[in-house]
Design a protein around this motif. Structure first.
Motif, PDB file in Angstrom:
ATOM      1  N   ASN A 124       0.840  -1.194   0.000  1.00  0.00           N
ATOM      2  CA  ASN A 124       0.000   0.000   0.000  1.00  0.00           C
ATOM      3  C   ASN A 124       0.879   1.249   0.000  1.00  0.00           C
ATOM      4  O   ASN A 124       1.745   1.389   0.880  1.00  0.00           O
ATOM      5  N   PRO A 125       0.691   2.162  -0.939  1.00  0.00           N
ATOM      6  CA  PRO A 125       1.553   3.350  -0.982  1.00  0.00           C
ATOM      7  C   PRO A 125       1.349   4.300   0.192  1.00  0.00           C
ATOM      8  O   PRO A 125       2.204   5.147   0.451  1.00  0.00           O
ATOM      9  N   SER A 126       0.216   4.161   0.918  1.00  0.00           N
ATOM     10  CA  SER A 126       0.008   5.025   2.083  1.00  0.00           C
ATOM     11  C   SER A 126       0.937   4.675   3.226  1.00  0.00           C
ATOM     12  O   SER A 126       1.200   5.497   4.102  1.00  0.00           O
ATOM     13  N   PRO A 128       4.383   2.722   2.882  1.00  0.00           N
ATOM     14  CA  PRO A 128       5.360   1.928   2.123  1.00  0.00           C
ATOM     15  C   PRO A 128       6.245   1.088   3.042  1.00  0.00           C
ATOM     16  O   PRO A 128       6.700   1.568   4.091  1.00  0.00           O
ATOM     17  N   VAL A 149       8.337  -1.415 -11.136  1.00  0.00           N
ATOM     18  CA  VAL A 149       7.314  -0.857 -10.255  1.00  0.00           C
ATOM     19  C   VAL A 149       6.060  -0.616 -11.080  1.00  0.00           C
ATOM     20  O   VAL A 149       6.119  -0.024 -12.168  1.00  0.00           O
ATOM     21  N   THR A 151       1.520   0.173 -10.832  1.00  0.00           N
ATOM     22  CA  THR A 151       0.420   0.698 -10.025  1.00  0.00           C
ATOM     23  C   THR A 151      -0.851  -0.057 -10.359  1.00  0.00           C
ATOM     24  O   THR A 151      -1.234  -0.168 -11.537  1.00  0.00           O
ATOM     25  N   VAL A 155      -5.566   1.783  -6.778  1.00  0.00           N
ATOM     26  CA  VAL A 155      -4.910   2.975  -6.239  1.00  0.00           C
ATOM     27  C   VAL A 155      -5.071   4.109  -7.234  1.00  0.00           C
ATOM     28  O   VAL A 155      -4.770   3.960  -8.426  1.00  0.00           O
ATOM     29  N   VAL A 158      -0.144   7.658  -6.912  1.00  0.00           N
ATOM     30  CA  VAL A 158       1.047   7.250  -6.154  1.00  0.00           C
ATOM     31  C   VAL A 158       2.072   8.371  -6.274  1.00  0.00           C
ATOM     32  O   VAL A 158       2.301   8.881  -7.380  1.00  0.00           O
ATOM     33  N   LEU A 162       7.744   7.264  -4.972  1.00  0.00           N
ATOM     34  CA  LEU A 162       7.469   5.835  -4.812  1.00  0.00           C
ATOM     35  C   LEU A 162       7.449   5.126  -6.164  1.00  0.00           C
ATOM     36  O   LEU A 162       7.792   3.940  -6.249  1.00  0.00           O
ATOM     37  N   LEU A 163       7.042   5.819  -7.192  1.00  0.00           N
ATOM     38  CA  LEU A 163       7.069   5.216  -8.528  1.00  0.00           C
ATOM     39  C   LEU A 163       8.499   4.985  -9.004  1.00  0.00           C
ATOM     40  O   LEU A 163       8.751   4.101  -9.830  1.00  0.00           O
ATOM     41  N   CYS A 165      11.052   4.320  -6.781  1.00  0.00           N
ATOM     42  CA  CYS A 165      11.761   3.839  -5.588  1.00  0.00           C
ATOM     43  C   CYS A 165      12.905   2.895  -5.934  1.00  0.00           C
ATOM     44  O   CYS A 165      13.805   2.687  -5.109  1.00  0.00           O
ATOM     45  N   TRP A 186       2.117  -1.200  -6.366  1.00  0.00           N
ATOM     46  CA  TRP A 186       1.408  -0.377  -5.384  1.00  0.00           C
ATOM     47  C   TRP A 186      -0.085  -0.667  -5.516  1.00  0.00           C
ATOM     48  O   TRP A 186      -0.693  -0.424  -6.562  1.00  0.00           O
TER      49      TRP A 186
END
Length: 316
Positions: A124-126, A128, A149, A151, A155, A158, A162-163, A165, A186
């Motif tokens: 979950n991106p909320s 990480p 990565v 999505t 979601v 993002v 994070l995209l 990362c 994500w």
């Protein structure tokens, strides 16, 4: 009660059945005792019975000694200032550092002919999973990893950091030249999930469990005591430091401060998955600034390593 036989006169005498004067007769106790007879000869004891008795006595003696030893150990464990210190065992435990050769990936993940073995993680991106990102960087130092990565449709958005990362994946080589695929998706999930065999396995859930698995790919071996302490610190970091109350977090920080006063890392003198998960939990909960002195020093040691410092950039 008594039946009497008939009596007849025979030669002027009367023969009659003598009636009892009591129901039970006992020997007269006032008579002088008869001279003691010679004691009966004693029978020789059976050798098998003697052997059985000796064996029983030996077993009882050993049980008593074992009971005394267990009582002594229980007193040592229950006493706060016991002489027995687990850290002595940990320090003597010889484990290979992270710079040695890794584990056999085919043995760990199974061998697929003509296909690259992929590790797929939903997160979950909320919230990480920082420890998994650190472990990805460490694995990239060991293996040739094809990182990606994505999505999920669950979601909406993002953050850009994070995209990216895993960094910019500009140089793409043919898929068969990589040793391992590492895909992060994500997705709106309550906790991180991982699969490395999409068709045949159920997902491994929880950041701590996934971190244990990823760290096992380094091929390090520990004794039972060290492995148990590492698992204990991982669970403590996830369930108390990350998800617990403020009272629980304070207790964990004090325990960490005490442990780091004896060794450089949480378990012994080498970096383990316990350090990675605990560091990520401190960063996610915002407890880093309020940590005691030994914990602050340990966090700096973590962040001096490249995998940790690269993940720190995601928090800014």
């Amino acid at each position: 009660m008594y039946k009497v036989r008939p009596f007849h006169r025979v030669g002027g005498e009367v023969l009659a059945e003598q009636l009892p004067s009591c129901m039970y007769r006992l020997p007269n106790l006032h008579r002088r005792p008869a001279p003691a007879a010679s004691p009966p000869p004693q029978e020789e004891a059976d050798p098998s019975l003697q052997a059985l008795e000796s064996r029983q006595e030996e077993i009882l003696k050993r049980l008593y000694e074992l009971k005394s030893a267990v009582d002594g150990l229980s007193k040592m464990i229950q006493t706060p200032d016991a002489d027995f210190d687990v850290t002595n065992i940990i320090q003597s435990d010889e484990c290979s550092p992270l710079t040695t050769n890794g584990a056999d990936l085919d043995l760990m993940l199974g061998k697929d002919y003509g296909a690259l073995k992929d590790i797929v993680i939903n997160a979950n991106p909320s919230l990480p999973p920082l420890s998994l990102l650190v472990l990805h960087s460490l694995l990239c130092e060991r293996y040739k990893i094809l990182s990606a990565v994505h999505t999920h449709s669950s979601v909406k958005s993002v953050p850009e950091n994070l995209l990216k990362c895993f960094g910019e994946q500009t140089k793409k080589q043919p898929r068969h030249e990589y040793q391992l695929g590492f895909t992060l998706i994500w997705k709106d999930v309550p906790k991180p999930q991982m699969k490395f065999s999409i068709q045949t396995m159920c997902p491994i859930e929880g950041e701590g469990n996934i971190a244990r698995f990823l760290f096992s790919l380094f091929g390090q071996k520990y004794n039972a005591v060290t492995s148990t302490l590492i698992d204990s610190w991982v669970d403590t970091a996830i369930f108390q430091l990350k998800e617990g109350s403020s009272k629980e977090k304070g207790a964990v920080l004090r325990s960490m401060n005490a442990a780091l006063g004896k060794t450089s890392w949480l378990v012994g003198n080498e970096l383990t998955v316990a350090d990675i998960v605990a560091w990520g939990a401190l960063q996610q909960t915002g407890s880093a600034n309020a940590a005691p002195a030994n914990v602050q020093k340990w966090m700096k040691s973590c962040e001096n390593l490249a995998p940790f410092s690269s993940v720190m950039k995601l928090l800014k």
